[in-house]
Design a protein around this motif. Sequence first.
Motif, PDB file in Angstrom:
ATOM      1  N   GLY A 189      28.833  58.864  47.600  1.00  0.00           N
ATOM      2  CA  GLY A 189      29.864  59.064  48.491  1.00  0.00           C
ATOM      3  C   GLY A 189      31.123  58.212  48.172  1.00  0.00           C
ATOM      4  N   VAL A 190      30.942  57.096  47.127  1.00  0.00           N
ATOM      5  CA  VAL A 190      31.823  56.119  46.919  1.00  0.00           C
ATOM      6  C   VAL A 190      32.516  56.379  45.545  1.00  0.00           C
ATOM      7  N   VAL A 191      33.900  56.151  45.227  1.00  0.00           N
ATOM      8  CA  VAL A 191      34.427  56.125  44.095  1.00  0.00           C
ATOM      9  C   VAL A 191      34.590  54.478  43.712  1.00  0.00           C
ATOM     10  N   TRP A 192      34.055  54.247  42.647  1.00  0.00           N
ATOM     11  CA  TRP A 192      33.952  52.984  42.016  1.00  0.00           C
ATOM     12  C   TRP A 192      34.896  52.906  40.846  1.00  0.00           C
ATOM     13  N   ILE A 193      35.989  51.901  40.968  1.00  0.00           N
ATOM     14  CA  ILE A 193      36.855  51.516  40.001  1.00  0.00           C
ATOM     15  C   ILE A 193      36.845  49.972  39.830  1.00  0.00           C
ATOM     16  N   SER A 194      37.333  49.894  38.661  1.00  0.00           N
ATOM     17  CA  SER A 194      37.471  48.157  38.387  1.00  0.00           C
ATOM     18  C   SER A 194      38.883  48.092  37.406  1.00  0.00           C
ATOM     19  N   THR A 195      39.390  46.873  37.920  1.00  0.00           N
ATOM     20  CA  THR A 195      40.402  46.318  37.148  1.00  0.00           C
ATOM     21  C   THR A 195      40.617  44.804  37.100  1.00  0.00           C
ATOM     22  N   ARG A 196      41.152  44.381  36.243  1.00  0.00           N
ATOM     23  CA  ARG A 196      41.677  42.804  36.110  1.00  0.00           C
ATOM     24  C   ARG A 196      42.081  42.558  37.549  1.00  0.00           C
ATOM     25  N   GLU A 197      41.612  41.434  38.040  1.00  0.00           N
ATOM     26  CA  GLU A 197      41.978  40.737  39.063  1.00  0.00           C
ATOM     27  C   GLU A 197      43.414  40.417  39.481  1.00  0.00           C
ATOM     28  N   THR A 198      44.109  40.168  38.109  1.00  0.00           N
ATOM     29  CA  THR A 198      45.400  39.728  37.984  1.00  0.00           C
ATOM     30  C   THR A 198      46.404  40.987  37.919  1.00  0.00           C
ATOM     31  N   ASN A 199      45.998  42.465  37.931  1.00  0.00           N
ATOM     32  CA  ASN A 199      46.695  43.433  37.630  1.00  0.00           C
ATOM     33  C   ASN A 199      47.511  43.714  39.104  1.00  0.00           C
ATOM     34  N   PRO A 200      48.728  44.286  38.862  1.00  0.00           N
ATOM     35  CA  PRO A 200      49.392  44.819  40.283  1.00  0.00           C
ATOM     36  C   PRO A 200      48.503  45.537  41.223  1.00  0.00           C
ATOM     37  N   LEU A 201      47.771  46.491  40.531  1.00  0.00           N
ATOM     38  CA  LEU A 201      46.949  47.517  41.419  1.00  0.00           C
ATOM     39  C   LEU A 201      45.816  46.643  41.876  1.00  0.00           C
TER      40      LEU A 201
END
Length: 155
Positions: free
Chosen positions: A51-63
């Motif tokens: 029931g959870v959507v997991w995403i990952s991105t670089r910590e410095t990314n604006p998102l």
Amino acid sequence: MTETAPARTAEQRKQDTLDRLAGEVDAWVATAGPEGGAPYMMPLSFLWRDGVVWISTRETNPLARNLLAGGTVHLGIGRTRDVVHVIGACDAVPEAEVSAELGDAFAERTGFDPRATRGAYVYFAVRPVRIQAWREANELTGRDLMRDGKWLVEG
């Protein structure tokens, strides 16, 4: 002239949405800066799990910066004429705190392992608050499948 398929039942639309969350890999992820800051959107791979959507991105990314500051995200999954729109609340999970099991599942599903890259990555657990799904104008009525984190349709 394009012929429009009949509108799906709410139950079928919910099942199609769950199938899409389980089967798709990529979503458009949109955020906004804190206190009315600029919007930012980018494609990211995701894992739907429990029931959870997991995403990952670089910590410095604006998102990532927007999510860390505000915690609200919009996800667009699918084509514009067969879309699942998820509005979610995010919890940040630093890479070092991600379990090996979750990290492995994310890497296997998405084909990308943030743990194997240089630079600090952060994972976000997106808990859906509102989910909508529609194909054509005939499905705009009743497009809400979830509100306030609760499914509106049984089954």
